[in-house]
Design an enzyme around this catalytic site. Sequence first.
Site, PDB file in Angstrom:
ATOM      1  N   LEU A  17     -33.840  -6.300  32.625  1.00  0.00           N
ATOM      2  CA  LEU A  17     -34.010  -4.854  32.462  1.00  0.00           C
ATOM      3  C   LEU A  17     -34.516  -4.209  33.751  1.00  0.00           C
ATOM      4  CD1 LEU A  17     -35.569  -4.492  28.903  1.00  0.00           C
ATOM      5  CD2 LEU A  17     -33.229  -4.036  29.619  1.00  0.00           C
ATOM      6  N   LYS A 191     -35.379   0.544  17.191  1.00  0.00           N
ATOM      7  CA  LYS A 191     -35.903  -0.623  16.467  1.00  0.00           C
ATOM      8  C   LYS A 191     -36.206  -1.810  17.387  1.00  0.00           C
ATOM      9  CE  LYS A 191     -35.993  -0.561  12.255  1.00  0.00           C
ATOM     10  NZ  LYS A 191     -36.976   0.291  11.547  1.00  0.00           N
ATOM     11  N   CYS A 383     -27.771 -18.182  59.553  1.00  0.00           N
ATOM     12  CA  CYS A 383     -28.192 -19.548  59.270  1.00  0.00           C
ATOM     13  C   CYS A 383     -26.985 -20.498  59.253  1.00  0.00           C
ATOM     14  CB  CYS A 383     -29.022 -19.609  57.992  1.00  0.00           C
ATOM     15  SG  CYS A 383     -30.193 -20.981  58.022  1.00  0.00           S
ATOM     16  N   LEU A 384     -26.513 -20.940  58.091  1.00  0.00           N
ATOM     17  CA  LEU A 384     -25.328 -21.802  58.094  1.00  0.00           C
ATOM     18  C   LEU A 384     -24.153 -21.071  58.759  1.00  0.00           C
ATOM     19  CD1 LEU A 384     -24.032 -24.486  57.241  1.00  0.00           C
ATOM     20  CD2 LEU A 384     -23.435 -23.424  55.074  1.00  0.00           C
ATOM     21  N   GLN A 387     -24.392 -21.740  62.301  1.00  0.00           N
ATOM     22  CA  GLN A 387     -24.022 -23.139  62.565  1.00  0.00           C
ATOM     23  C   GLN A 387     -22.503 -23.296  62.537  1.00  0.00           C
ATOM     24  OE1 GLN A 387     -26.351 -25.383  59.688  1.00  0.00           O
ATOM     25  NE2 GLN A 387     -28.285 -24.878  60.688  1.00  0.00           N
ATOM     26  N   HIS A 509     -33.217 -15.778  59.074  1.00  0.00           N
ATOM     27  CA  HIS A 509     -32.734 -14.871  58.018  1.00  0.00           C
ATOM     28  C   HIS A 509     -33.268 -13.462  58.252  1.00  0.00           C
ATOM     29  CE1 HIS A 509     -31.071 -17.910  55.207  1.00  0.00           C
ATOM     30  NE2 HIS A 509     -31.908 -18.704  55.854  1.00  0.00           N
ATOM     31  N   GLU A 511     -32.272 -10.782  57.076  1.00  0.00           N
ATOM     32  CA  GLU A 511     -32.176  -9.953  55.863  1.00  0.00           C
ATOM     33  C   GLU A 511     -33.505  -9.800  55.126  1.00  0.00           C
ATOM     34  OE1 GLU A 511     -30.785 -12.903  56.325  1.00  0.00           O
ATOM     35  OE2 GLU A 511     -30.789 -14.166  54.534  1.00  0.00           O
TER      36      GLU A 511
HETATM   37  N1  GLN Z   1     -27.865 -26.001  55.475  1.00  0.00           N
HETATM   38  C1  GLN Z   1     -28.296 -25.506  56.733  1.00  0.00           C
HETATM   39  C2  GLN Z   1     -29.611 -26.135  57.182  1.00  0.00           C
HETATM   40  O1  GLN Z   1     -30.348 -26.634  56.360  1.00  0.00           O
HETATM   41  C3  GLN Z   1     -28.413 -24.001  56.728  1.00  0.00           C
HETATM   42  C4  GLN Z   1     -29.456 -23.480  55.799  1.00  0.00           C
HETATM   43  C5  GLN Z   1     -29.298 -22.021  55.473  1.00  0.00           C
HETATM   44  O2  GLN Z   1     -28.227 -21.455  55.634  1.00  0.00           O
HETATM   45  N2  GLN Z   1     -30.342 -21.403  54.951  1.00  0.00           N
HETATM   46  O3  GLN Z   1     -29.928 -26.103  58.327  1.00  0.00           O
END
Ligand code: GLN
Length: 532
Positions: A17, A191, A383-384, A387, A509, A511
């Site tokens: 909610l 209700k 992050c990934l 990579q 990150h 974000e």
């Molecule tokens: N799997 C990758 C690592 O552990 C990236 C992690 C992620 O994207 N938060 O480094």
Amino acid sequence: MPDTKYIFVTGGVTSSLGKGIISASLGKLLQSRGYKVTIQKLDPYINVDPGTLNPYEHGECYVTVDGAETDLDLGHYERFLNVPTTQANNVTTGRIYQTVINKERKGDYLGKTVQIIPHITDEIKRNIKLLGSKHKFDFVITEIGGTVGDIESLPYIESVRQLRWELGKNCQVIHLTYVPYLAASGELKTKPTQHSVKALLEEGVQPDILVLRTERELTPDIRRKVALFCNVDIQSVIQSIDVKTIYEVPLKMQEEGLDVTVLRKFGLPIEPKADLTEWTAFVDMLKNATETVNIGLVGKYVELADAYKSIIEALIHASAYNRRKLSLKLIHSEKIDEHNISKEFEGLSGIIVAPGFGHRGIEGKIQAVKYCRENNLPFFGICLGMQCAVIEYARNVLHLQGVNSTEMEYNCANPVIDLMEEQKTISQMGGTMRLGAYDCSLKTGSNVEAIYGSTSISERHRHRYEFNNKYLSLFEEGGMKPVGTNPDTNLVEIVEIPEHRWFVGVQFHPEYRSTVVNPHPLFVAFVKAAIS
Ligand code: GLN
């Protein structure tokens, strides 16, 4: 204010909610009146934290500056209040039991039988009051996860019952319920709300304020009826009608006088009104944008947008500040390949490759990077995602063979992404990644230095693998520049391709740091590049 005031937010009828948004909105209204406010989430599950949960279970795992892996509602709290949260803001049943059991093992209970009441409830209460006493907040808003009547949330509601006694006038309970509209009879129904308040009463708690989620305007009759049956005054029946964006909720709650009702009950001044000028300016930008910006988000959890909550909210902030309406296409990384990618990306002006774990969908992500790099399409890897950008570059530009991350292929010939040294001895999964805020130095003259307007930043992390520094000079000379590094360990945190229109990969990150009044510079710059 001499005494911290505690406000509990419980939920009834159904989950989802928006207790988190109501808590954050009330927090915003009180904060805008000059009070020091924090919001805490109590989660009834037995996991110690959501770090080990699959995103399909519970959406995104939100990481705080101090490296706590927490519930995604903490993201809302930070985005609304613009104040960092910490581990203390998220408590789970697992954490409570772990502490109590550890104390029992140490002999701290002096031979007593350890029980839910008082030992578990005492530990819950200690965690709630800790925020008020240690950090001197004027208001601690505590959101109780789950729905009233659940077996799991019983000890939490019992703790609220006890705290009402202990805190007396310094405590209030807000109960959020749902008023369904029955199309067949053309009526709103109260209700379920009555039953839900009854369930709360059975557990010993009379709510002070009811917030009713509804798709249609509540009539004065409905409000009177709820007030009568649920033992609250009519001003304490607050309507929370569906709105287009969650960022309108504080404005709606102000219209409904939620903050005024709370303050009145605490005997606190209700004038002057909360100043929401900055907030309203943001909502206006958000609502008045007519042109759209089309962004693609490539990830493997796209069936559940909550898995990417903070990225999506950061994009919403950045689009609004660029006077654009965000049109987001979620693209499943397992469903893209070299044949269909140009069709999938048609009409998109920027691509984000999302964070993630494990090999599922990885080749689609790498394909997405390749497409952006070759077609000069703004690319943002997180992050990934970063990579993947490194792997793609090593394979297709540096022409190395057998390139991968050791997360995907343990014995690959060229592990350009490898397990961090300190991770090699770790066997326990929970809470052991590289977590929380770390400093990062930016190269002078880089694109990111211009974006941040600084050479020294701090961002939050959650990963085990890193750019393999053995390949540093190869990348440097080959055109993908490591432009952000950790000053203590030299770990590469940011790569960019200067020749490209906008190509940035970040190991952290960003974000998590984007808020309504402080949109994240990288997201703002990425959206700007996408619309240019
Ligand atoms: N799997 C990758 C690592 O552990 C990236 C992690 C992620 O994207 N938060 O480094």
